[in-house]
Design an enzyme around this catalytic site. Structure first.
Site, short mmCIF file in Angstrom:
data_model
loop_
_atom_site.label_atom_id
_atom_site.label_comp_id
_atom_site.label_asym_id
_atom_site.label_seq_id
_atom_site.Cartn_x
_atom_site.Cartn_y
_atom_site.Cartn_z
N ASP A 1 0.84 -1.21 0.00
CA ASP A 1 0.00 0.00 0.00
C ASP A 1 0.87 1.25 0.00
O ASP A 1 0.58 2.23 -0.68
CB ASP A 1 -0.92 -0.02 1.22
CG ASP A 1 -1.71 -1.32 1.32
OD1 ASP A 1 -2.49 -1.59 0.40
OD2 ASP A 1 -1.51 -2.07 2.29
N HIS B 1 -4.91 -3.33 6.33
CA HIS B 1 -4.75 -3.56 4.89
C HIS B 1 -6.14 -3.91 4.35
O HIS B 1 -6.47 -5.07 4.08
CB HIS B 1 -3.76 -4.70 4.64
CG HIS B 1 -3.64 -5.06 3.18
ND1 HIS B 1 -3.12 -4.21 2.24
CD2 HIS B 1 -4.01 -6.18 2.50
CE1 HIS B 1 -3.17 -4.79 1.04
NE2 HIS B 1 -3.71 -5.99 1.18
#
Ligand code: LMR
Length: 443
Positions: A255, A283
């Protein structure tokens, strides 16, 4: 990792029954690798094949190699050329190398591993003087694929790759490992509630936590990749009380990398100019890519882009949902970029963090300076001296927008935790997961 995990799921070992051994079939792994730490260590019996002598440095005591037990797949075995004996001290070029490290990879026949293993073996992750032993965890179903992976590793002739073993029993594969990269997980199938996924994968990570606790090096570093990775990491660490909770990570580096790329694109600079990017929280699609603290060429991103609205809406959503868009294009989850980000995450722990910068990792929240609820795994900014450990960063700023978003992702993780209470020794599970709890790959 929805779709590529469909492959990876095949690597999961659900069979944790220990092989029945006759005493004449047992050799103890502890004779092969010296365990230097002082935690209570329970040597686990390991069986070897008859004709093969696995790689052993001459300075170490060689265990007697004895008859193998009935089902060879139930134990971790050295593979092919990696069963040859070698002596690093005997060669001019290798005698200055570091001591061999043992790295376990679960989901080893899956797509992510297929990219990662070759990076690990090449030396680009742990360094050019770090010999490595790869211990590959697969499943009964994927055993042939696992052999295929090991064959490709053989054919690659990596000088640093000294040992490869394959197996389907985590109690065997995790023996003495210093790194455990837990990639294999079950993807969410049609009609499956998120609570079901948390439970199914949770059981796997609970078992792998117990196995690590029993047989891994007591300072093993664990990176959980299989989704939902934050809560899987929490389950894993709760089931491994002998291993410091600080050693467990949930992968949010992918990410962070995605966020850096988008910021570079917006500012019209190459992505090496983007620094100080934090991913806060889960996440999942509630993750918070922090543009408030991020910098481009050392300047605040807000000043450089002069477009807060874009940062709050487009940028944030793009990063949160990147995994899903990718699945649409590829027809499967990200695999190569995930592997790259696992390599980045390891490198960030084994090399000193550049002055003034930091990296994101999903880590255990106890003692965090940001006021995040304790006892969950939450992505936060970290720095490392390069010793495998990390510390939290102090000089981050918050505004109302950032705090509100952080609270939301925190609430989601607390809900996920309630949902797996039965797997972390906290009684009966109660699942009230908010609706927007989705993995980046879920649409
Ligand atoms: C990703 O971020 O690409 C994956 O975690 C997506 C997924 O759900 O598999």
């Amino acid at each position: 990792m929805s779709v590529s995990a469909a492959m990876a799921v095949a690597e999961l070992s659900h069979s944790f029954t220990k092989t029945h051994l006759h005493s004449s079939q047992i050799s103890f792994k502890s004779t092969r690798l010296v365990n230097h730490c002082h935690c209570a260590f329970r040597p686990f019996p390991q069986i070897r094949s008859t004709t093969i002598s696995c790689s052993v440095a001459t300075t170490e005591v060689k265990a007697p190699v004895i008859e193998q037990a009935e089902d060879p797949k139930n134990k971790s075995e050295c593979f092919g050329v990696f069963c040859l004996t070698y002596d690093l001290k005997a060669e001019e070029e290798t005698k200055t190398w570091k001591k061999l490290i043992n790295v376990a990879v679960s989901g080893a026949a899956g797509m992510i591993s297929n990219h990662l293993l070759f990076k690990l073996a090449s030396g680009e992750v742990f360094g050019p003087d770090q010999p490595i032993a790869l211990k590959l965890l697969g499943s009964e179903r994927s055993f042939h694929a696992l052999e295929g992976v090991a064959m490709e590793l053989e054919d690659s002739l990596f000088p640093l790759l000294r040992e490869v073993s394959i197996g389907i029993n985590p109690y065997d594969v995790f023996q003495d490992v210093e790194w455990a990269l837990l990639i294999g997980a079950k993807p969410r199938g049609p009609g499956m509630e998120r609570a079901d996924l948390l439970d199914i994968n949770g059981q796997i990570f609970a078992e792998q936590g117990r196995a690590l606790n029993a047989v891994a090096s007591c300072n093993v570093k664990v990176i959980v990749v299989g989704n939902p990775c934050n809560t899987n990491a929490l389950i894993c660490l709760k089931n491994a009380p002998k291993i410091p909770a600080k050693n467990f990570h949930a992968l949010t580096r992918l990410d962070e990398n995605r966020a850096k790329c988008q910021l570079a694109l917006k500012a019209g600079v190459f992505y090496d100019k983007v620094s100080n990017v934090t991913i806060w929280g889960n996440h999942s699609t509630t993750q918070v890519p922090d543009f408030l603290n991020a910098r481009i060429n050392g300047l605040p991103v807000i000043e450089v882009t002069k477009d807060r609205k874009w940062l709050e809406v487009e940028f944030t959503e793009k990063v949160q949902k990147r995994g899903g868009v990718l699945i649409k294009k590829w027809g499967r989850s990200s695999a190569a970029s995930t592997a790259v980000s696992i390599a980045d995450a390891i490198r960030s722990l084994v090399t000193p963090t550049p002055e003034g910068d930091w990296f994101s990792s999903g880590v255990y929240t106890n003692g965090n300076p940001y006021g995040i609820a304790e006892d969950i795994v939450f992505s936060m900014p970290c720095r490392s001296k390069g010793d495998g450990d990390y510390e939290f960063v102090n000089n981050v700023i918050f505004d109302d927008y950032l705090l509100e978003r952080i609270t939301k992702t925190e609430a989601e993780l607390l809900a996920e935790k309630r949902c797996v209470a039965h797997l972390i020794g906290e009684g009966v599970a109660f699942c009230d997961i908010p609706e927007d709890t989705m993995l980046p790959g879920e649409m």
